[in-house]
Design a protein around this motif. Structure first.
Motif, PDB file in Angstrom:
ATOM      1  N   GLU A 299       9.341   8.734  -0.773  1.00 56.71           N
ATOM      2  CA  GLU A 299      10.729   8.730  -1.220  1.00 56.71           C
ATOM      3  C   GLU A 299      10.804   8.300  -2.675  1.00 56.71           C
ATOM      4  O   GLU A 299      10.228   7.300  -3.063  1.00 56.71           O
ATOM      5  CB  GLU A 299      11.557   7.781  -0.361  1.00 56.71           C
ATOM      6  N   VAL A 300      11.516   9.082  -3.443  1.00 55.28           N
ATOM      7  CA  VAL A 300      11.727   8.784  -4.852  1.00 55.28           C
ATOM      8  C   VAL A 300      13.172   8.358  -4.998  1.00 55.28           C
ATOM      9  O   VAL A 300      14.080   9.044  -4.502  1.00 55.28           O
ATOM     10  CB  VAL A 300      11.447  10.033  -5.721  1.00 55.28           C
ATOM     11  N   PRO A 301      13.452   7.219  -5.629  1.00 59.39           N
ATOM     12  CA  PRO A 301      14.843   6.791  -5.746  1.00 59.39           C
ATOM     13  C   PRO A 301      15.656   7.805  -6.544  1.00 59.39           C
ATOM     14  O   PRO A 301      15.172   8.401  -7.505  1.00 59.39           O
ATOM     15  CB  PRO A 301      14.763   5.453  -6.496  1.00 59.39           C
ATOM     16  N   ALA A 302      16.890   8.010  -6.104  1.00 58.23           N
ATOM     17  CA  ALA A 302      17.758   9.002  -6.741  1.00 58.23           C
ATOM     18  C   ALA A 302      18.182   8.528  -8.117  1.00 58.23           C
ATOM     19  O   ALA A 302      18.423   7.348  -8.343  1.00 58.23           O
ATOM     20  CB  ALA A 302      18.986   9.244  -5.877  1.00 58.23           C
ATOM     21  N   ARG A 303      18.264   9.472  -9.042  1.00 62.57           N
ATOM     22  CA  ARG A 303      18.758   9.154 -10.375  1.00 62.57           C
ATOM     23  C   ARG A 303      20.276   9.087 -10.324  1.00 62.57           C
ATOM     24  O   ARG A 303      20.898   9.470  -9.342  1.00 62.57           O
ATOM     25  CB  ARG A 303      18.362  10.255 -11.355  1.00 62.57           C
TER      26      ARG A 303
ATOM     27  N   GLU B 243       0.822  -1.204   0.000  1.00 61.34           N
ATOM     28  CA  GLU B 243       0.000   0.000   0.000  1.00 61.34           C
ATOM     29  C   GLU B 243       0.855   1.252   0.000  1.00 61.34           C
ATOM     30  O   GLU B 243       0.488   2.278  -0.544  1.00 61.34           O
ATOM     31  CB  GLU B 243      -0.928   0.003   1.217  1.00 61.34           C
ATOM     32  N   ARG B 244       2.015   1.204   0.652  1.00 59.60           N
ATOM     33  CA  ARG B 244       2.902   2.369   0.674  1.00 59.60           C
ATOM     34  C   ARG B 244       3.486   2.642  -0.698  1.00 59.60           C
ATOM     35  O   ARG B 244       3.767   3.765  -1.047  1.00 59.60           O
ATOM     36  CB  ARG B 244       4.049   2.145   1.658  1.00 59.60           C
ATOM     37  N   ARG B 245       3.706   1.593  -1.456  1.00 62.78           N
ATOM     38  CA  ARG B 245       4.325   1.737  -2.778  1.00 62.78           C
ATOM     39  C   ARG B 245       3.260   1.825  -3.862  1.00 62.78           C
ATOM     40  O   ARG B 245       3.293   1.086  -4.833  1.00 62.78           O
ATOM     41  CB  ARG B 245       5.246   0.561  -3.059  1.00 62.78           C
ATOM     42  N   GLU B 246       2.328   2.731  -3.677  1.00 60.14           N
ATOM     43  CA  GLU B 246       1.287   2.892  -4.683  1.00 60.14           C
ATOM     44  C   GLU B 246       1.897   3.512  -5.918  1.00 60.14           C
ATOM     45  O   GLU B 246       2.975   4.094  -5.887  1.00 60.14           O
ATOM     46  CB  GLU B 246       0.180   3.782  -4.137  1.00 60.14           C
ATOM     47  N   SER B 247       1.186   3.399  -7.023  1.00 62.43           N
ATOM     48  CA  SER B 247       1.720   3.921  -8.272  1.00 62.43           C
ATOM     49  C   SER B 247       1.890   5.429  -8.173  1.00 62.43           C
ATOM     50  O   SER B 247       1.041   6.128  -7.638  1.00 62.43           O
ATOM     51  CB  SER B 247       0.787   3.566  -9.425  1.00 62.43           C
ATOM     52  N   PRO B 248       3.027   5.964  -8.688  1.00 65.84           N
ATOM     53  CA  PRO B 248       3.290   7.387  -8.562  1.00 65.84           C
ATOM     54  C   PRO B 248       2.329   8.250  -9.361  1.00 65.84           C
ATOM     55  O   PRO B 248       2.157   9.415  -9.072  1.00 65.84           O
ATOM     56  CB  PRO B 248       4.712   7.531  -9.096  1.00 65.84           C
TER      57      PRO B 248
END
Length: 177
Positions: free
Chosen positions: A55-59, A5-10
């Motif tokens: 949190e968005v993973p760093a590029r 649930e935490r990792r819902e689609s952005p």
């Protein structure tokens, strides 16, 4: 709230999730349901939890390390040059004896700043030629790597064939009839 649930689609909006979670209201003018005022009851409390940020993973870094280091050096040298130019200007306005030495050091710093900017450009070009493959279909580096891999593949296949012939004990013949 589970990990899934935490990792819902952005692409799902925060407003949409908020409305979906807080849409469970009692019929009395949209106030909270059972329990104390303002607090969801029991199982609903866990479902209404939402994190403060996502949190968005760093590029990857936009520049390779040597180019970034040269760029940082260039920015520092340019900053010092601008400070020297400002000090030289203010000393000139004040009529201080320090104006002439600051103007001379400002000229030298301008040359150094120009050199630092050229260093960034040269470092970027060298890195691209050594390690980078331009992602275009016509990239010469990619074509050279492809040819080199094909050549090595052919060499390894020839060596394997020779080794296989030697192991079978044949005197250069490929099959036994």
């Amino acid at each position: 709230m589970g990990t899934a649930e935490r990792r819902e689609s952005p692409e799902e909006s925060v407003a949409g999730r908020s409305q979906a979670r807080w849409g469970r209201r009692s019929p009395d003018h949209g106030g909270p349901g059972p329990g104390r005022a303002g607090e969801p009851a029991g199982d609903e409390q866990r479902q209404d939890y939402r994190p403060l940020w996502v949190e968005v993973p760093a590029r990857r870094h936009p520049m390779p390390d040597p180019v970034r280091a040269a760029a940082v050096r260039a920015v520092l040298v340019i900053a010092v040059t601008l400070i020297q130019a400002m000090v030289a200007f203010l000393c000139t306005l004040a009529g201080s004896w320090l104006a002439f030495p600051m103007v001379i050091s400002g000229v030298v710093s301008t040359v150094a700043a120009t050199w630092a900017v050229v260093d960034v450009w040269v470092t970027r070009q060298v890195w691209s030629q050594r390690y980078g493959v331009v992602s275009e279909p016509s990239s010469t580096a990619r074509a050279l790597r492809r040819e080199r891999r094909a050549h090595h593949r052919r060499e390894r296949a020839a060596l394997r064939d020779q080794e296989r012939i030697r192991r079978r004990g044949g005197a250069g013949q490929l099959s036994h009839s």
